[in-house]
Design an enzyme around this catalytic site. Structure first.
Site, PDB file in Angstrom:
ATOM      1  N   PRO A  12       0.557  -1.241   0.420  1.00 48.91           N
ATOM      2  CA  PRO A  12       0.073   0.117  -0.392  1.00 48.91           C
ATOM      3  C   PRO A  12       0.559   1.313   0.291  1.00 48.91           C
ATOM      4  O   PRO A  12       1.982   1.416   0.830  1.00 48.91           O
ATOM      5  CB  PRO A  12      -1.112  -0.245   1.366  1.00 48.91           C
ATOM      6  CG  PRO A  12       0.011  -1.002   1.794  1.00 48.91           C
ATOM      7  CD  PRO A  12       0.776  -1.982   1.088  1.00 48.91           C
ATOM      8  N   MET A  13       0.979   2.061  -0.908  1.00 46.80           N
ATOM      9  CA  MET A  13       1.530   3.776  -1.279  1.00 46.80           C
ATOM     10  C   MET A  13       1.021   4.846  -1.375  1.00 46.80           C
ATOM     11  O   MET A  13      -0.492   4.494  -2.481  1.00 46.80           O
ATOM     12  CB  MET A  13       2.618   2.885  -1.714  1.00 46.80           C
ATOM     13  CG  MET A  13       3.270   2.352  -1.383  1.00 46.80           C
ATOM     14  SD  MET A  13       4.573   1.752  -3.489  1.00 46.80           S
ATOM     15  CE  MET A  13       3.598   0.678  -4.786  1.00 46.80           C
ATOM     16  N   CYS A  95       3.151   2.925   8.946  1.00 42.67           N
ATOM     17  CA  CYS A  95       3.531   4.481   8.154  1.00 42.67           C
ATOM     18  C   CYS A  95       3.889   5.680   9.140  1.00 42.67           C
ATOM     19  O   CYS A  95       3.403   5.636  10.541  1.00 42.67           O
ATOM     20  CB  CYS A  95       1.982   4.823   8.195  1.00 42.67           C
ATOM     21  SG  CYS A  95       2.317   6.628   6.804  1.00 42.67           S
ATOM     22  N   LYS A 134       0.276  -4.387   9.141  1.00 44.35           N
ATOM     23  CA  LYS A 134       1.633  -4.513   8.642  1.00 44.35           C
ATOM     24  C   LYS A 134       2.683  -3.568  10.006  1.00 44.35           C
ATOM     25  O   LYS A 134       1.654  -2.897  10.283  1.00 44.35           O
ATOM     26  CB  LYS A 134       1.055  -3.274   7.505  1.00 44.35           C
ATOM     27  CG  LYS A 134       2.047  -2.969   6.243  1.00 44.35           C
ATOM     28  CD  LYS A 134       2.228  -3.197   4.922  1.00 44.35           C
ATOM     29  CE  LYS A 134       3.561  -2.961   4.721  1.00 44.35           C
ATOM     30  NZ  LYS A 134       4.546  -1.034   4.672  1.00 44.35           N
ATOM     31  N   HIS A 166       7.829  -4.504   7.596  1.00 42.40           N
ATOM     32  CA  HIS A 166       8.982  -3.290   6.918  1.00 42.40           C
ATOM     33  C   HIS A 166      10.203  -4.177   7.860  1.00 42.40           C
ATOM     34  O   HIS A 166       9.990  -3.959   8.820  1.00 42.40           O
ATOM     35  CB  HIS A 166       8.239  -2.334   6.874  1.00 42.40           C
ATOM     36  CG  HIS A 166       9.148  -1.320   6.351  1.00 42.40           C
ATOM     37  ND1 HIS A 166       9.217  -0.276   5.458  1.00 42.40           N
ATOM     38  CD2 HIS A 166      10.155  -1.526   5.945  1.00 42.40           C
ATOM     39  CE1 HIS A 166       9.528  -0.265   4.973  1.00 42.40           C
ATOM     40  NE2 HIS A 166      10.860  -0.917   5.220  1.00 42.40           N
ATOM     41  N   GLY A 207       9.936  -3.818   2.494  1.00 41.79           N
ATOM     42  CA  GLY A 207      11.271  -2.842   2.669  1.00 41.79           C
ATOM     43  C   GLY A 207      12.337  -3.953   1.273  1.00 41.79           C
ATOM     44  O   GLY A 207      13.297  -4.132   2.040  1.00 41.79           O
ATOM     45  N   GLY A 208      12.965  -2.675   0.674  1.00 42.25           N
ATOM     46  CA  GLY A 208      14.188  -2.885  -0.382  1.00 42.25           C
ATOM     47  C   GLY A 208      14.470  -4.396  -1.602  1.00 42.25           C
ATOM     48  O   GLY A 208      15.232  -4.538  -1.569  1.00 42.25           O
TER      49      GLY A 208
END
Length: 328
Positions: A12-13, A95, A134, A166, A207-208
């Protein structure tokens, strides 16, 4: 039996993974789980529900990510969203933005695992699909090796069976949200250890991760799934085309056909009063690294916001790509 449903997902972004982006991504992968942008529970309670929650049936499987920290509000939001038919509801505990901190949700919830447990219990009471979480590995001066196992234990005791981690800390003071996605070091080994320590949890790493090869390598080390973020947005062709092979499916669409398959969707959006750039902004990276990529971006970036811009512009941009490919 290993849960295969989340072998790959798209993160989700905010401002990116809206319904148009998800429809576009779905043309490249039939199986990857797609997530909405984070929507706050109060927004669903008091805001324009259809605008916040509508999506196309073709997007399935798709998860709704909620932000909030008041169990009653989250429960109401889940009950409202149930009518839309999402496949999963996810609680954001990762977030790091200032706006999220001031509302006491997002990564700051890593400091309040008992509250997270209360939230997910309330959400589960109203949900008819899995409720997932998350999170980060920790925040600020926390020791991730101590706080992450405690966090997972408390959310698992509340009934959560699936967590996306994350693999970075979030620094709530001193780093911007962008810096929090890049500067804190990644700790994949800790996330892998959590899978060993919590074998009954579905644990996915975020992440990454930028390529399918990276995702495959992490899956072979025992993780249940991998979530790709910015790479799926900036270079979706490389990140998503071929992803269905993780499920043993041969689905590798050609990029130019993905564009052509978008045209009816774009036409319907325009007919409903929408603007071209609302969709094409998500498509700019499709030909990243390939001949014609610059021309594709230029045509769409310069023309899609113009009054009356339509599918002819997309076809023009695609013609630039195909001409470059033939000349290469």
């Amino acid at each position: 039996m290993q849960d295969l449903s989340h072998r790959l997902s798209v993160a989700p972004m905010m401002d990116w993974t809206d319904r148009h982006c998800r429809y576009f991504h779905r043309l490249m992968t039939r199986r990857a789980m797609l997530y909405t942008e984070m929507v706050t529970a109060p927004a669903i309670l008091h805001g324009p529900k259809a605008r916040l929650l509508d999506f196309s049936a073709e997007e399935h499987p798709v998860a709704l990510q909620l932000g909030g920290s008041v169990p009653g509000e989250l429960a109401q939001a889940v009950r409202i969203a149930r009518d839309w038919g999402y496949d999963e509801v996810n609680l954001n505990c990762g977030c790091p933005s200032d706006r999220v901190q001031s509302g006491c949700f997002g990564a700051v919830l890593m400091e309040r695992p008992a509250l997270v447990a209360d939230c997910v219990k309330a959400m589960q009471d109203q949900a008819d699909v899995p409720v997932t979480v998350k999170c980060r590995i920790g925040v600020d001066d926390q020791d991730p090796a101590q706080v992450l196992p405690d966090f997972l234990q408390q959310v698992a005791a509340a009934g959560v069976r699936h967590v996306v981690i994350h693999a970075r800390k979030a620094w709530l003071q001193g780093l911007s949200p962008k810096e929090n996605r890049e500067i804190p070091p990644l700790d994949y080994d800790l996330v892998l250890q959590m899978k060993r320590d919590f074998p009954d949890l579905v644990i996915c790493l975020n992440g990454g991760v930028a390529t399918l090869d990276q995702a495959r390598a992490l899956l072979t080390r025992g993780l249940d799934g991998v979530m790709i973020g910015r790479a799926a947005y900036h270079d979706p062709g490389h990140a998503l085309i071929g992803a269905d092979g993780l499920w043993g499916m041969d689905h590798t669409p050609v990029r130019s056909q993905v564009v052509r398959d978008m045209l009816p969707y774009i036409q319907a959006h325009l007919a409903a009063g929408g603007r071209l750039h609302q969709i094409t902004r998500h498509m700019l990276g499709l030909f990243h690294g390939l001949p014609g990529a610059r021309g594709w971006r230029q045509v769409l970036s310069q023309g899609a916001s113009a009054e009356g811009a339509g599918i002819a512009l997309v076809e023009q941009a695609l013609a630039r790509v195909e001409a470059s490919a033939q000349a290469a």
